[in-house]
Design an enzyme around this catalytic site. Structure first.
Site, PDB file in Angstrom:
ATOM      1  N   TYR A   1     -35.409  40.371  41.699  1.00 49.03           N
ATOM      2  CA  TYR A   1     -36.267  40.840  40.621  1.00 49.03           C
ATOM      3  C   TYR A   1     -36.280  39.759  39.539  1.00 49.03           C
ATOM      4  O   TYR A   1     -35.906  38.618  39.776  1.00 49.03           O
ATOM      5  CB  TYR A   1     -35.775  42.220  40.117  1.00 49.03           C
TER       6      TYR A   1
ATOM      7  N   LYS B   1     -46.652  60.075  61.842  1.00 49.87           N
ATOM      8  CA  LYS B   1     -47.166  58.842  62.436  1.00 49.87           C
ATOM      9  C   LYS B   1     -46.308  57.650  61.987  1.00 49.87           C
ATOM     10  O   LYS B   1     -46.026  56.743  62.780  1.00 49.87           O
ATOM     11  CB  LYS B   1     -48.615  58.645  61.984  1.00 49.87           C
TER      12      LYS B   1
END
Lengths: 378, 378
Positions: B37, B92
């Site tokens: 970060y 899915k």
């Protein structure tokens, strides 16, 4: 190795920072696949279609934040576009997981008007339990957040505004304690009137109604100015009550507190010397502060905070946002309000047991941050 | 326990099916956080902003599929809305991960016109490496997919259309081999002219140009019909070349192949008896087929395939889509074309070593599926 070199090494090695894993880590046999997907999942779909409140009960949305940016104001680097923003948003997802065990998905948008950003986020908002807006430039960020908060019923927070404001307030509470001040009686110069500056001003006003003077690159924001955008005009409703005009120097003179969310090196030692006795300096420009801690102290600053991890008193959004979102998700809060940010700031301030000039703000690694903050987000 | 009961139990237990994990599973110290970060990540952002091709090199987009639905045609259940669609899309995502180690994110949309769906998907498309459209009703699904393929440069596939078409073609290749037919010489009745029916017809035409008659709930699709939407009109460019009109019975008479993507129980034993000798029956309606395998065989069917896992020869999209997307991502394919679907169908068909009436299609658990299919998607 400096952070940039390590960043390249790590990003090359892992080709990204997050991945998808399955909650059920036992073997997935045929029976389970028929339950997790067709045909069994149809039963869950029907339950949710009949009662939308079951969406968060049966899907990962209960622990899911979208981290959304259009890349128009990436870190301190400016408009890098959605592609350039992606590694930052993915980094934020890493922090969400690491610090608060929150699932999050980085989404970068290739649209940049308030209308388009709002329409896109609204269209997909059901997919998430909360929304973290990130690195969207002012003044569009204000309209985007306001409209989304009005039109959606999940927690939404633009972290560049409110994360910064929350941690700044936390630090100021302790800095005032240390220097024997009441925040309500302070004269505060806020330099930089973008996303962070405006949000800091608003939260300080809501918390203690101190005397605030806001400054942008053209000088003090006052009624004489004819070049103010709407968000800066709104600042005039509660800042600069004596309607002074002038430069940064004028704003800082006799001030108790300097809060910079502007550019490197803007605050000189002479300006610090012109402030009230034992001044409080929050020099938050990234990556380089408005004045270095060394120079500020040499000029008489009682307390200095920056945005950097290599100096004491880091004002780091990661101190606030993980606990705020953890609390919002856990406690089913629909709106993150000023009340929540103030409660979070007080919770953060309370975690510093012995307030000293070198410790007004807890470390981002303090493991009490997330539980303490999330507990007050109700 | 039936699949519905197990589905409720598992969804209650885990409250969702997927979660976010970190690629770097070693300890994250302060130095690493400063690289993943701010400030280190800024170096990666700048690299990508200067060269967009580095987006997939340094972010999780290289292995990431968006699973996108508006919930207008969920499984065989119809328009359950985006909320009802969510557990299917998350399912899915579970299959993507479990079967092909692909990261994917379920996104449900609360907009339902082609214009709105296209605008929303385009706005966020940079966030993903590929897009799986799912459970979007015909005829809007055709326009949405076509426009997105034209306007974006990442692989996009509406699985209800092309997954079904690919596995159906694979099964037909082996069924023809078994019954000594050439697919190009078959007379084929396709019953159901929604997303799947239209895609099956197009792919069969592209592959072998057989004699196809398409049937919808009003009867044979022919030039006499005045009630045809655009996608059904387009079918007439290559189906029903003799321009016959009539009912389902008329379409099926003397046909070599019946492909049903319609409703339970539509095909009677008398109709099967009216077909050519050793007819091939693909009764793919979910959850209940147009005719049961028992009844079809008793009436003389040489081969019967269904959509169900509890009968032999399951036409299951999960046989095709994991390998197709694995190949598209790995081989940096920008468009999934008919050529890819045909190559995938042939690869699937080739994995059945000894073709029998009870095995024309490999099991979804065949671990050669993903490597074999992905290898031909180039």
């Amino acid at each position: 190795m400096n952070p940039n070199e390590l960043a390249v090494e790590l990003h090359k090695k892992y080709q990204g920072k997050i991945t998808i894993a399955l909650r059920d880590t036992d073997e997935l046999d045929r029976a389970k696949l028929s339950a997790y997907y067709s045909p069994g999942v149809g039963a869950i779909s029907k339950l949710i279609a009949e009662d939308h409140s079951k969406l968060s009960e049966y899907t990962w949305t209960n622990n899911l934040v979208a981290v959304i940016s259009d890349g128009s104001a990436v870190l301190g680097l400016g408009n890098l576009g959605p592609e350039g923003a992606m590694p930052v948003m993915e980094g934020k997802a890493l922090l969400f997981k690491h610090l608060a065990n929150i699932d999050s998905v980085p989404i970068v948008l290739n649209v940049h008007t308030a209308d388009e950003i709002v329409a896109t986020v609204k269209a997909m908002a059901l997919s998430f339990g909360a929304i973290n807006l990130e690195d969207i430039a002012a003044p569009i960020c204000f309209e985007v957040e306001e409209r989304l908060k009005a039109e959606l019923s999940i927690p939404i927070m633009h972290d560049d505004q409110h994360g910064t404001a929350t941690v700044t307030l936390a630090g100021l509470i302790n800095a005032c304690k240390l220097t024997g001040r009441k925040l309500s009686e302070c004269k505060i110069a806020i330099v930089g009137a973008g996303a962070a500056g405006v949000a800091v001003a608003k939260l300080l006003q809501e918390y203690a109604d101190p005397q605030i003077i806001a400054v942008d690159s053209k000088g003090i924001i006052g009624h004489d100015r004819t070049d103010l955008n709407e968000s800066k005009q709104l600042l005039l409703e509660f800042t600069n009550k004596d309607n002074v005009s002038g430069t940064l120097e004028d704003a800082v003179r006799d001030a108790d507190v300097f809060i910079g969310v502007s550019s490197a090196g803007l605050l000189t030692q002479d300006m610090v010397r012109s402030m009230a006795k034992d001044p409080i300096i929050f020099a938050l420009a990234n990556p380089d502060p408005e004045i270095t801690p060394e120079d500020a102290k040499a000029a008489g600053a009682a307390v200095i905070a920056t945005g950097r991890s290599d100096f004491p008193n880091q004002v780091n959004n990661a101190i606030a946002f993980p606990g705020i979102f953890r609390g919002a998700l856990d406690n089913k809060v629909n709106q993150i309000t000023d009340k929540h940010k103030i409660a979070a700031a007080e919770a953060i301030a309370s975690l510093v047991e012995n307030v000293t000039a070198d410790e007004i703000i807890p470390s981002v690694f303090n493991d009490q941050l997330v539980p303490t903050i999330s507990n007050v987000i109700r």
